[in-house]
Motif scaffolding. Structure first.
Motif, PDB file in Angstrom:
ATOM      1  N   GLU A 125      -8.439   4.409   9.588  1.00 59.13           N
ATOM      2  CA  GLU A 125      -7.504   3.888  10.583  1.00 59.13           C
ATOM      3  C   GLU A 125      -7.497   2.358  10.617  1.00 59.13           C
ATOM      4  OE1 GLU A 125      -8.065   5.493  14.457  1.00 59.13           O
ATOM      5  OE2 GLU A 125      -7.536   7.541  13.881  1.00 59.13           O
ATOM      6  N   GLN A 126      -6.313   1.824  10.849  1.00 58.87           N
ATOM      7  CA  GLN A 126      -6.127   0.407  11.150  1.00 58.87           C
ATOM      8  C   GLN A 126      -5.132   0.305  12.305  1.00 58.87           C
ATOM      9  OE1 GLN A 126      -4.980  -1.858   7.713  1.00 58.87           O
ATOM     10  NE2 GLN A 126      -7.035  -1.867   6.821  1.00 58.87           N
ATOM     11  N   PHE A 127      -5.419  -0.579  13.250  1.00 56.96           N
ATOM     12  CA  PHE A 127      -4.551  -0.765  14.423  1.00 56.96           C
ATOM     13  C   PHE A 127      -4.335   0.542  15.177  1.00 56.96           C
ATOM     14  CE2 PHE A 127      -2.966  -3.555  10.952  1.00 56.96           C
ATOM     15  CZ  PHE A 127      -3.529  -4.745  11.398  1.00 56.96           C
ATOM     16  N   GLY A 128      -5.332   1.435  15.065  1.00 57.39           N
ATOM     17  CA  GLY A 128      -5.278   2.681  15.818  1.00 57.39           C
ATOM     18  C   GLY A 128      -4.507   3.802  15.155  1.00 57.39           C
ATOM     19  N   PHE A 129      -4.075   3.603  13.909  1.00 56.02           N
ATOM     20  CA  PHE A 129      -3.303   4.631  13.209  1.00 56.02           C
ATOM     21  C   PHE A 129      -3.892   4.861  11.817  1.00 56.02           C
ATOM     22  CE2 PHE A 129      -0.347   2.626  16.158  1.00 56.02           C
ATOM     23  CZ  PHE A 129       0.240   3.724  16.786  1.00 56.02           C
ATOM     24  N   PRO A 130      -3.803   6.104  11.302  1.00 56.33           N
ATOM     25  CA  PRO A 130      -4.228   6.347   9.918  1.00 56.33           C
ATOM     26  C   PRO A 130      -3.383   5.497   8.962  1.00 56.33           C
ATOM     27  CG  PRO A 130      -3.911   8.424  11.083  1.00 56.33           C
ATOM     28  CD  PRO A 130      -3.343   7.353  11.964  1.00 56.33           C
ATOM     29  N   VAL A 131      -4.034   4.890   7.971  1.00 54.45           N
ATOM     30  CA  VAL A 131      -3.276   4.024   7.059  1.00 54.45           C
ATOM     31  C   VAL A 131      -2.255   4.823   6.245  1.00 54.45           C
ATOM     32  CG1 VAL A 131      -5.106   2.290   6.920  1.00 54.45           C
ATOM     33  CG2 VAL A 131      -5.051   4.155   5.257  1.00 54.45           C
ATOM     34  N   ALA A 132      -2.439   6.134   6.148  1.00 56.37           N
ATOM     35  CA  ALA A 132      -1.472   6.957   5.422  1.00 56.37           C
ATOM     36  C   ALA A 132      -0.099   6.946   6.090  1.00 56.37           C
ATOM     37  CB  ALA A 132      -1.975   8.388   5.303  1.00 56.37           C
ATOM     38  N   THR A 133      -0.054   6.616   7.374  1.00 52.56           N
ATOM     39  CA  THR A 133       1.234   6.602   8.073  1.00 52.56           C
ATOM     40  C   THR A 133       1.990   5.293   7.858  1.00 52.56           C
ATOM     41  OG1 THR A 133       0.237   5.724  10.118  1.00 52.56           O
ATOM     42  CG2 THR A 133       0.314   8.122   9.853  1.00 52.56           C
ATOM     43  N   PHE A 134       1.370   4.302   7.217  1.00 50.73           N
ATOM     44  CA  PHE A 134       2.057   3.035   6.965  1.00 50.73           C
ATOM     45  C   PHE A 134       3.003   3.207   5.777  1.00 50.73           C
ATOM     46  CE2 PHE A 134      -1.923   0.553   8.581  1.00 50.73           C
ATOM     47  CZ  PHE A 134      -1.701   1.081   9.855  1.00 50.73           C
ATOM     48  N   GLN A 135       4.172   2.650   5.906  1.00 52.85           N
ATOM     49  CA  GLN A 135       5.191   2.851   4.872  1.00 52.85           C
ATOM     50  C   GLN A 135       4.739   2.347   3.509  1.00 52.85           C
ATOM     51  OE1 GLN A 135       8.912   0.665   5.281  1.00 52.85           O
ATOM     52  NE2 GLN A 135      10.059   2.434   4.535  1.00 52.85           N
ATOM     53  N   ALA A 136       4.091   1.189   3.469  1.00 53.16           N
ATOM     54  CA  ALA A 136       3.666   0.629   2.183  1.00 53.16           C
ATOM     55  C   ALA A 136       2.678   1.551   1.475  1.00 53.16           C
ATOM     56  CB  ALA A 136       3.047  -0.747   2.399  1.00 53.16           C
ATOM     57  N   VAL A 137       1.800   2.183   2.244  1.00 54.50           N
ATOM     58  CA  VAL A 137       0.837   3.112   1.663  1.00 54.50           C
ATOM     59  C   VAL A 137       1.540   4.379   1.184  1.00 54.50           C
ATOM     60  CG1 VAL A 137      -1.170   4.571   2.155  1.00 54.50           C
ATOM     61  CG2 VAL A 137      -1.084   2.213   3.015  1.00 54.50           C
ATOM     62  N   ALA A 138       2.406   4.912   2.015  1.00 54.92           N
ATOM     63  CA  ALA A 138       3.104   6.151   1.666  1.00 54.92           C
ATOM     64  C   ALA A 138       3.972   5.984   0.419  1.00 54.92           C
ATOM     65  CB  ALA A 138       3.962   6.607   2.850  1.00 54.92           C
ATOM     66  N   VAL A 139       4.633   4.844   0.285  1.00 59.29           N
ATOM     67  CA  VAL A 139       5.505   4.608  -0.873  1.00 59.29           C
ATOM     68  C   VAL A 139       4.679   4.540  -2.157  1.00 59.29           C
ATOM     69  CG1 VAL A 139       6.989   2.893  -1.975  1.00 59.29           C
ATOM     70  CG2 VAL A 139       7.396   3.547   0.397  1.00 59.29           C
ATOM     71  N   GLN A 140       3.542   3.863  -2.096  1.00 58.35           N
ATOM     72  CA  GLN A 140       2.699   3.778  -3.291  1.00 58.35           C
ATOM     73  C   GLN A 140       2.174   5.160  -3.697  1.00 58.35           C
ATOM     74  OE1 GLN A 140      -0.102   0.276  -3.606  1.00 58.35           O
ATOM     75  NE2 GLN A 140       0.554  -0.018  -1.480  1.00 58.35           N
ATOM     76  N   ALA A 141       1.748   5.932  -2.727  1.00 62.60           N
ATOM     77  CA  ALA A 141       1.263   7.278  -3.023  1.00 62.60           C
ATOM     78  C   ALA A 141       2.387   8.149  -3.590  1.00 62.60           C
ATOM     79  CB  ALA A 141       0.672   7.914  -1.773  1.00 62.60           C
ATOM     80  N   ALA A 142       3.583   8.004  -3.049  1.00 63.92           N
ATOM     81  CA  ALA A 142       4.723   8.783  -3.538  1.00 63.92           C
ATOM     82  C   ALA A 142       5.064   8.426  -4.984  1.00 63.92           C
ATOM     83  CB  ALA A 142       5.935   8.545  -2.641  1.00 63.92           C
ATOM     84  N   ASP A 143       4.974   7.152  -5.324  1.00 65.77           N
ATOM     85  CA  ASP A 143       5.223   6.740  -6.707  1.00 65.77           C
ATOM     86  C   ASP A 143       4.219   7.375  -7.658  1.00 65.77           C
ATOM     87  OD1 ASP A 143       7.412   5.193  -6.068  1.00 65.77           O
ATOM     88  OD2 ASP A 143       6.296   3.309  -5.984  1.00 65.77           O
ATOM     89  N   ARG A 144       2.974   7.441  -7.230  1.00 68.72           N
ATOM     90  CA  ARG A 144       1.952   8.042  -8.096  1.00 68.72           C
ATOM     91  C   ARG A 144       2.135   9.557  -8.198  1.00 68.72           C
ATOM     92  NH1 ARG A 144       1.895   3.355  -8.200  1.00 68.72           N
ATOM     93  NH2 ARG A 144       3.468   4.031  -9.717  1.00 68.72           N
ATOM     94  N   TYR A 145       2.632  10.179  -7.142  1.00 71.53           N
ATOM     95  CA  TYR A 145       2.938  11.604  -7.214  1.00 71.53           C
ATOM     96  C   TYR A 145       4.028  11.851  -8.256  1.00 71.53           C
ATOM     97  CZ  TYR A 145       4.533  16.260  -5.863  1.00 71.53           C
ATOM     98  OH  TYR A 145       4.901  17.576  -5.886  1.00 71.53           O
ATOM     99  N   ILE A 146       5.021  10.983  -8.299  1.00 63.61           N
ATOM    100  CA  ILE A 146       6.085  11.099  -9.303  1.00 63.61           C
ATOM    101  C   ILE A 146       5.507  10.944 -10.705  1.00 63.61           C
ATOM    102  CG2 ILE A 146       8.183   9.998 -10.190  1.00 63.61           C
ATOM    103  CD1 ILE A 146       8.862   9.321  -7.249  1.00 63.61           C
ATOM    104  N   ASP A 147       4.584   9.999 -10.872  1.00 62.86           N
ATOM    105  CA  ASP A 147       3.919   9.848 -12.165  1.00 62.86           C
ATOM    106  C   ASP A 147       3.256  11.155 -12.596  1.00 62.86           C
ATOM    107  OD1 ASP A 147       4.458   7.197 -12.889  1.00 62.86           O
ATOM    108  OD2 ASP A 147       2.782   6.411 -11.730  1.00 62.86           O
ATOM    109  N   LEU A 148       2.550  11.787 -11.671  1.00 61.12           N
ATOM    110  CA  LEU A 148       1.827  13.015 -12.004  1.00 61.12           C
ATOM    111  C   LEU A 148       2.773  14.150 -12.380  1.00 61.12           C
ATOM    112  CD1 LEU A 148      -0.962  12.983  -9.289  1.00 61.12           C
ATOM    113  CD2 LEU A 148      -1.244  12.581 -11.738  1.00 61.12           C
ATOM    114  N   ARG A 149       3.902  14.247 -11.678  1.00 61.62           N
ATOM    115  CA  ARG A 149       4.843  15.309 -12.017  1.00 61.62           C
ATOM    116  C   ARG A 149       5.492  15.062 -13.386  1.00 61.62           C
ATOM    117  NH1 ARG A 149       2.192  16.680  -8.688  1.00 61.62           N
ATOM    118  NH2 ARG A 149       1.352  17.579 -10.590  1.00 61.62           N
ATOM    119  N   ALA A 150       5.727  13.806 -13.723  1.00 59.44           N
ATOM    120  CA  ALA A 150       6.257  13.496 -15.051  1.00 59.44           C
ATOM    121  C   ALA A 150       5.209  13.784 -16.125  1.00 59.44           C
ATOM    122  CB  ALA A 150       6.700  12.035 -15.113  1.00 59.44           C
ATOM    123  N   MET A 151       3.952  13.440 -15.830  1.00 57.59           N
ATOM    124  CA  MET A 151       2.870  13.760 -16.754  1.00 57.59           C
ATOM    125  C   MET A 151       2.777  15.266 -16.978  1.00 57.59           C
ATOM    126  SD  MET A 151       0.036  11.112 -15.188  1.00 57.59           S
ATOM    127  CE  MET A 151      -1.374  11.790 -16.067  1.00 57.59           C
TER     128      MET A 151
END
Length: 377
Positions: free
Chosen positions: A259-285
């Motif tokens: 958590e940062q600022f009282g919220f899980p960092v996974a809920t931050f847009q910048a974190v979610a977008v990076q994770a989503a990009d890597r998910y796309i990489d894995l599906r292409a792999m």
């Protein structure tokens, strides 16, 4: 098009999960804090469990005690192995054994294959050439001398060379052909020098100095090395996929709790977008891996040779696994560098896989050459 795995392939996955379920990825000292190799041998206890579960004989025919499955089944098992950083020569030994089955002589197959399937004989493959950048088959010469072949040359970074019983060594002949020799670890004219991989595992520099190998142990069939090379590359892509999937799952779990600022960092847009990009990489792999494995398994034709599909899978695996672990390290922050947490081990293994696959640019160039030689449409 039906992408559903067969019942036999799904059963292989379930057996693999049962065996690998108890494996700890930090079962040996960390390569980050170890001088030299992390261990002298691969995980023999795990090797025995794989043999008992019939996972070392997946691709072998029933006459050799195998299940008669295909490259897809092997890749499914390798995917599970990579999730726990299993320290066994599963890819190399399985690939070399099935190459012997497909291209070797009857005497060699009868002598070797059943024992390999039971884990009694361990095989590996010299696939990196003299420097890791030149074609492996050009690093060693082979000439016929009576009832034997005489080999001279050097192969670098041979995985598990210090512990495998036999190494499959590609070599070129004077008339431009490639043969595949099974070289014993202890043999006159065979010299092994220790090398250490990025993962901390032992590799071997295999030096052949007029080593005489009996004709029975040399595969002189056209296409044997090329087929084995493509199976090794596809299996390495499967390892990269499994490792990447586990790393992204670790990252998801961590960012969901941190958590940062009282919220899980996974809920931050910048974190979610990076994770989503890597998910796309894995599906292409994943998609490109199964296409390559399917071409190898079935021998099906296509607009390009199967090597084109393997090249595409290597492009995605080499680039994708690097991006996944880099993003994971970034999102874990300083915790990702903690040697008491396994992420740094996955990063080291990912780098070794990337180095084994080679740079994406080289595969793109090879793919371009194939497209030029086989115009589409």
């Amino acid at each position: 098009m039906d992408f559903t795995f067969t019942e036999e392939q799904q059963a292989a996955v379930e057996a693999a999960r049962a065996v690998f379920g108890g494996v700890a990825p930090d079962g040996v000292p960390s390569p980050a804090i170890t001088a030299g190799a992390v261990a002298d041998d691969f995980d023999r206890a795990l090797w025995t469990k794989l043999a008992d579960a019939d996972l070392l004989s997946l691709l072998l025919a029933a006459e050799y005690g195998g299940a008669g499955l295909d490259a897809i089944a092997l890749c499914l098992v390798l995917r599970e192995a990579a999730k726990v950083l299993a320290r066994v020569p599963l890819l190399e030994s399985s690939a070399a054994a099935v190459a012997v089955q497909a291209y070797g002589g009857e005497e060699l197959k009868a002598e070797l294959l059943a024992r390999a399937g039971r884990g009694e004989v361990v095989l590996t493959v010299a696939a990196n050439g003299r420097t890791g950048h030149d074609p492996a088959e050009l690093a060693v010469t082979a000439r016929r001398d009576g009832d034997a072949w005489v080999l001279d040359g050097v192969q670098t970074a041979v995985p598990w060379a210090e512990n495998a019983d036999l190494t499959a060594v590609p070599a070129h002949t004077g008339d431009g052909r490639t043969v595949l020799a099974l070289v014993p670890r202890v043999h006159e004219g065979v010299v092994l020098g220790e090398q250490i991989s990025t993962t901390g595992e032992r590799l071997g520099e295999l030096r052949l100095e007029s080593a005489r190998i009996t004709a029975r142990d040399v595969i002189d069939a056209d296409g044997a090395w090329e087929w084995l090379r493509e199976l090794l590359a596809t299996g390495t892509c499967a390892l990269a996929l499994g490792l990447g999937e586990r790393v992204l799952a670790m990252t998801s779990a961590y960012t969901g709790k941190r958590e940062q600022f009282g919220f899980p960092v996974a809920t931050f847009q910048a974190v979610a977008v990076q994770a989503a990009d890597r998910y796309i990489d894995l599906r292409a792999m994943e998609a490109t891996l199964w296409q390559a494995a399917w071409r190898i398994s079935t021998g099906a034709g296509g607009a390009l040779p199967a090597s084109g599909d393997v090249a595409v899978a290597k492009i995605w695996a080499s680039e994708g696994v690097r991006r996944v672990v880099q993003t994971a390290q970034h999102l874990h922050g300083g915790f990702g560098a903690d040697v008491d947490y396994p992420l740094h081990r996955y990063h080291a293994w990912a780098k070794q896989l990337e180095l084994s696959l080679g740079p994406a640019a080289a595969h793109e160039e090879a793919l371009g050459d194939l497209l030029a030689a086989h115009p589409l449409g």
